[in-house]
Enzyme design. Sequence first.
Site, PDB file in Angstrom:
ATOM      1  N   GLY A  46       0.844  -1.195   0.000  1.00  0.00           N
ATOM      2  CA  GLY A  46       0.000   0.000   0.000  1.00  0.00           C
ATOM      3  C   GLY A  46       0.876   1.241   0.000  1.00  0.00           C
ATOM      4  O   GLY A  46       2.094   1.158   0.240  1.00  0.00           O
ATOM      5  N   GLN A  51       2.933  10.022   1.780  1.00  0.00           N
ATOM      6  CA  GLN A  51       4.231   9.326   1.764  1.00  0.00           C
ATOM      7  C   GLN A  51       5.071   9.703   0.536  1.00  0.00           C
ATOM      8  O   GLN A  51       6.250   9.395   0.475  1.00  0.00           O
ATOM      9  CB  GLN A  51       4.023   7.809   1.795  1.00  0.00           C
ATOM     10  CG  GLN A  51       3.394   7.325   3.106  1.00  0.00           C
ATOM     11  CD  GLN A  51       3.244   5.823   3.123  1.00  0.00           C
ATOM     12  OE1 GLN A  51       2.304   5.290   2.542  1.00  0.00           O
ATOM     13  NE2 GLN A  51       4.177   5.134   3.749  1.00  0.00           N
ATOM     14  N   CYS A  94       6.022  -0.151   7.752  1.00  0.00           N
ATOM     15  CA  CYS A  94       5.612   1.090   7.095  1.00  0.00           C
ATOM     16  C   CYS A  94       6.780   1.560   6.240  1.00  0.00           C
ATOM     17  O   CYS A  94       7.918   1.622   6.729  1.00  0.00           O
ATOM     18  CB  CYS A  94       5.245   2.156   8.130  1.00  0.00           C
ATOM     19  SG  CYS A  94       4.776   3.724   7.360  1.00  0.00           S
ATOM     20  N   LEU A  95       6.503   1.905   4.989  1.00  0.00           N
ATOM     21  CA  LEU A  95       7.586   2.302   4.084  1.00  0.00           C
ATOM     22  C   LEU A  95       8.232   3.623   4.513  1.00  0.00           C
ATOM     23  O   LEU A  95       9.360   3.911   4.121  1.00  0.00           O
ATOM     24  CB  LEU A  95       7.062   2.410   2.644  1.00  0.00           C
ATOM     25  CG  LEU A  95       6.574   1.086   2.041  1.00  0.00           C
ATOM     26  CD1 LEU A  95       5.975   1.327   0.655  1.00  0.00           C
ATOM     27  CD2 LEU A  95       7.694   0.059   1.957  1.00  0.00           C
ATOM     28  N   HIS A 136      -4.471   1.105   7.483  1.00  0.00           N
ATOM     29  CA  HIS A 136      -3.133   1.713   7.651  1.00  0.00           C
ATOM     30  C   HIS A 136      -2.991   2.928   6.716  1.00  0.00           C
ATOM     31  O   HIS A 136      -2.496   3.979   7.123  1.00  0.00           O
ATOM     32  CB  HIS A 136      -2.075   0.641   7.341  1.00  0.00           C
ATOM     33  CG  HIS A 136      -0.653   1.101   7.405  1.00  0.00           C
ATOM     34  ND1 HIS A 136       0.232   0.703   8.388  1.00  0.00           N
ATOM     35  CD2 HIS A 136       0.062   1.907   6.576  1.00  0.00           C
ATOM     36  CE1 HIS A 136       1.415   1.259   8.176  1.00  0.00           C
ATOM     37  NE2 HIS A 136       1.351   1.996   7.078  1.00  0.00           N
ATOM     38  N   GLU A 137      -3.473   2.774   5.471  1.00  0.00           N
ATOM     39  CA  GLU A 137      -3.327   3.880   4.499  1.00  0.00           C
ATOM     40  C   GLU A 137      -4.252   5.047   4.857  1.00  0.00           C
ATOM     41  O   GLU A 137      -3.862   6.212   4.720  1.00  0.00           O
ATOM     42  CB  GLU A 137      -3.613   3.391   3.068  1.00  0.00           C
ATOM     43  CG  GLU A 137      -2.736   2.234   2.584  1.00  0.00           C
ATOM     44  CD  GLU A 137      -1.256   2.432   2.819  1.00  0.00           C
ATOM     45  OE1 GLU A 137      -0.799   3.591   2.838  1.00  0.00           O
ATOM     46  OE2 GLU A 137      -0.547   1.437   3.019  1.00  0.00           O
ATOM     47  N   HIS A 140      -2.678   7.141   7.354  1.00  0.00           N
ATOM     48  CA  HIS A 140      -1.707   8.088   6.781  1.00  0.00           C
ATOM     49  C   HIS A 140      -2.412   9.372   6.335  1.00  0.00           C
ATOM     50  O   HIS A 140      -1.871  10.468   6.502  1.00  0.00           O
ATOM     51  CB  HIS A 140      -0.998   7.481   5.566  1.00  0.00           C
ATOM     52  CG  HIS A 140       0.217   6.655   5.896  1.00  0.00           C
ATOM     53  ND1 HIS A 140       1.295   7.158   6.572  1.00  0.00           N
ATOM     54  CD2 HIS A 140       0.519   5.358   5.613  1.00  0.00           C
ATOM     55  CE1 HIS A 140       2.221   6.207   6.701  1.00  0.00           C
ATOM     56  NE2 HIS A 140       1.774   5.099   6.133  1.00  0.00           N
TER      57      HIS A 140
HETATM   58  O1  K1U Z   1       1.782   2.485   3.864  1.00  0.00           O
HETATM   59  C1  K1U Z   1       2.857   1.893   3.923  1.00  0.00           C
HETATM   60  O2  K1U Z   1       3.772   2.316   4.603  1.00  0.00           O
HETATM   61  C2  K1U Z   1       3.015   0.609   3.172  1.00  0.00           C
HETATM   62  C3  K1U Z   1       2.957  -0.603   4.100  1.00  0.00           C
HETATM   63  C4  K1U Z   1       1.513  -1.063   4.215  1.00  0.00           C
HETATM   64  C5  K1U Z   1       1.161  -2.020   5.301  1.00  0.00           C
HETATM   65  C6  K1U Z   1       2.012  -3.013   5.739  1.00  0.00           C
HETATM   66  C7  K1U Z   1       1.615  -3.897   6.731  1.00  0.00           C
HETATM   67  C8  K1U Z   1       0.385  -3.795   7.288  1.00  0.00           C
HETATM   68  C9  K1U Z   1      -0.444  -2.799   6.880  1.00  0.00           C
HETATM   69  C10 K1U Z   1      -0.057  -1.918   5.872  1.00  0.00           C
HETATM   70  C11 K1U Z   1       3.834  -1.680   3.483  1.00  0.00           C
HETATM   71  O3  K1U Z   1       3.578  -2.150   2.423  1.00  0.00           O
HETATM   72  S1  K1U Z   1       5.201  -2.218   4.413  1.00  0.00           S
HETATM   73  C12 K1U Z   1       5.867  -3.542   3.422  1.00  0.00           C
HETATM   74  C13 K1U Z   1       5.075  -4.792   3.496  1.00  0.00           C
HETATM   75  O4  K1U Z   1       4.254  -4.962   4.358  1.00  0.00           O
HETATM   76  C14 K1U Z   1       5.296  -5.852   2.484  1.00  0.00           C
HETATM   77  C15 K1U Z   1       6.248  -5.718   1.517  1.00  0.00           C
HETATM   78  C16 K1U Z   1       6.437  -6.730   0.595  1.00  0.00           C
HETATM   79  C17 K1U Z   1       5.662  -7.861   0.628  1.00  0.00           C
HETATM   80  C18 K1U Z   1       4.708  -8.007   1.605  1.00  0.00           C
HETATM   81  C19 K1U Z   1       4.519  -7.003   2.528  1.00  0.00           C
HETATM   82 ZN    ZN Z   2       2.782   3.324   6.290  1.00  0.00          ZN
END
Ligand code: K1U
Ligand code: ZN
Length: 178
Positions: A46, A51, A94-95, A136-137, A140
Amino acid sequence: MALLPIVLAPDRRLKTVCKPVEQVDDGVRALLKNMLETMYDAPGIGLAAPQVGDNRRLIVVDVARDGDEPEPYCMVNPELRWVSEDVVTMNEGCLSLPDVFVDVDRPERVRLAYLDENGDEHEIEADGLFARCIQHEIDHLNGVLHVDYLSRIKRDLTLRKLARTKSAHLPERAKVRA
Ligand code: K1U
Ligand code: ZN
């Protein structure tokens, strides 16, 4: 299409309440496309507009597993209409906070309304990882990060540590300015 730099915490752009989109035009569609590309490249499941430094209510989500067909969602002005009473805990990344994982309790199922990239209205139900990622989004868009679910002392410690290591996570070309 373009990869956009991801804003890293601590940064005031991640603490801002985003503004509703008034018209879904070509500019909005181009941003959503670039957000999807940036999310896949990260990689992530997401991404929300703040972001990538934009303060409009836009998110992209794709929770399809590796090897399955992609299932991208572009959501404009997403709004939760209902959340389940059952709550589940998940360790979230979270990225914008690399290497920071937080256990967050959230409703297991949600119903939400949003406009797609053509401005068409949708109301859908989501559960599991899809519901988790949408919540989560949307957080944000309201200036809320997963660390905000921690106690104040743990959150402050985590953010202070991130501020010290922030330059290590920036792309090479951004380090001169940081
Ligand atoms: O919004 C963001 O920071 C993105 C985040 C979203 C998220 C992750 C976990 C739970 C809820 C929302 C990410 O994508 S972090 C990376 C991640 O979870 C992932 C990356 C590659 C493959 C699978 C998962
Ligand atoms: Zn995030």
